[in-house]
Design an enzyme around this catalytic site. Structure first.
Site, PDB file in Angstrom:
ATOM      1  N   GLU A 112      22.890 -19.464  40.117  1.00 32.40           N
ATOM      2  CA  GLU A 112      22.499 -19.949  38.790  1.00 32.40           C
ATOM      3  C   GLU A 112      21.069 -19.513  38.498  1.00 32.40           C
ATOM      4  OE1 GLU A 112      23.160 -24.178  38.588  1.00 32.40           O
ATOM      5  OE2 GLU A 112      25.317 -23.986  38.952  1.00 32.40           O
ATOM      6  N   HIS A 121      25.705 -25.497  33.640  1.00 29.71           N
ATOM      7  CA  HIS A 121      25.385 -26.691  34.435  1.00 29.71           C
ATOM      8  C   HIS A 121      24.933 -27.845  33.541  1.00 29.71           C
ATOM      9  CE1 HIS A 121      24.242 -27.807  38.824  1.00 29.71           C
ATOM     10  NE2 HIS A 121      24.495 -28.901  38.133  1.00 29.71           N
TER      11      HIS A 121
END
Length: 312
Positions: free
Chosen positions: A263, A282
């Site tokens: 990420e 997220h």
């Protein structure tokens, strides 16, 4: 006492903390690691989300640190044994964002089953794909399989039941005869049973050595043809390359993925061209309401811990 908040937090909760503590609030500080470590030199408390790595290097730079508040529930970015060794309390926001995650699961499941809501441009362009989009499926009567049946899983089950969805779950930490199964109207299953029976599979487990790549090529092959997969838990639990292949082959009917092995998700990643796929950065547990709840809870508990400990 000094408090450092290095990721975003609700303004009202920051103001409340700043009234009682010497508070440094900079939601971009997480991206400037050397400055963060320097700011922690005389800090008594630290509040983070999921991006800050509370590792040994950070803890060595924060010799006065007594408490870490986590604006969320996952703790894989925090070295818990090292914190325990230093007697640093780690406080997660357990339960405060559960509804946001549960609603994300139900909402994305409905969108993926219907297959129509990501194709507005075709209708807007005048092509009128009515025939192509008339084969969507309803959520009612489907079976939801929850891998992990803690607080978020249980709330998701409650919302699903209200919509006429049968719920099964796999959680080896809960005994088959535990009262929660009957109370929640949920049937416990082995992992293989769940994968074979569920129309929608949703993950609600932490990332551990046991859950890493839990949903791999073999597990995906055991899922029902056309099933939906949702991951709001942690990246690394799903083999992303295998998921991309399962979507492209048509074996899976769709997926909603909110967490990833890396990420931010890199350009040209293995999921980029997969069909009927919802990718979010997220944020399943982050809404206006949940941010307020999470921030207020952590502000109260971190302040309470620091006040109880007294001056360093």
């Amino acid at each position: 006492m000094k408090l450092v908040i290095c990721e975003f937090m609700d303004d009202a909760s920051v103001a409340k903390l700043a009234a009682d503590f010497d508070t440094l609030y900079d939601p971009t500080l997480v991206d400037r690691r050397p400055e963060l470590l320097a700011a922690l030199a005389n800090a008594d408390g630290l509040i983070v989300r999921n991006r800050t790595q509370v590792d040994r290097a950070l803890l060595e730079a924060a010799l006065r640190l007594r408490v870490v508040g986590r604006l969320g529930v996952g703790l894989d970015n925090i070295d818990l044994p090292a914190c325990e060794g230093r007697q640093i309390a780690v406080i997660p926001a357990t339960g405060a964002n559960a509804r946001a995650v549960a609603e994300y699961v139900i909402g994305t499941a409905m969108a993926l089953l219907r297959e129509a809501y990501t194709r507005s441009t075709e209708t807007a362009s005048g092509s009128w794909p009515r025939a192509a989009l008339s084969n969507g499926r309803e959520l009612f009567g489907k079976t939801l399989g929850l891998i992990g049946f803690g607080g978020i899983g249980q709330l998701t089950a409650s919302l699903a039941h209200a919509l006429g969805v049968a719920v099964i779950a796999h959680d080896p930490m809960i005994a088959p005869d535990a009262p929660i199964w009957k109370k929640s109207g949920t049937k416990p299953k082995t992992l293989d049973e769940l994968l074979a029976q569920a129309d929608i599979v949703s993950l609600h487990v932490p990332l551990t050595d046991q859950t890493r790549n839990l949903i791999d090529k073999n597990a995906l092959s055991k899922m029902k043809a056309g099933a939906i997969l949702i991951n709001t838990a942690r990246g690394g639990i799903i083999d992303e390359a295998a998921l991309g292949n399962a979507l492209r082959s048509g074996h899976l009917g769709g997926a909603a993925i909110d967490v990833f092995h890396q990420e931010p998700l890199p350009v040209g990643n293995v999921l980029a061209d997969a069909p009927n796929l919802i990718l979010t950065p997220h944020i399943a547990g982050v809404t206006t309401e949940s941010n307020t709840r999470v921030s207020a809870l952590i502000a109260e508990r971190v302040a309470g811990h620091l006040n109880q400990a007294g001056p360093s």
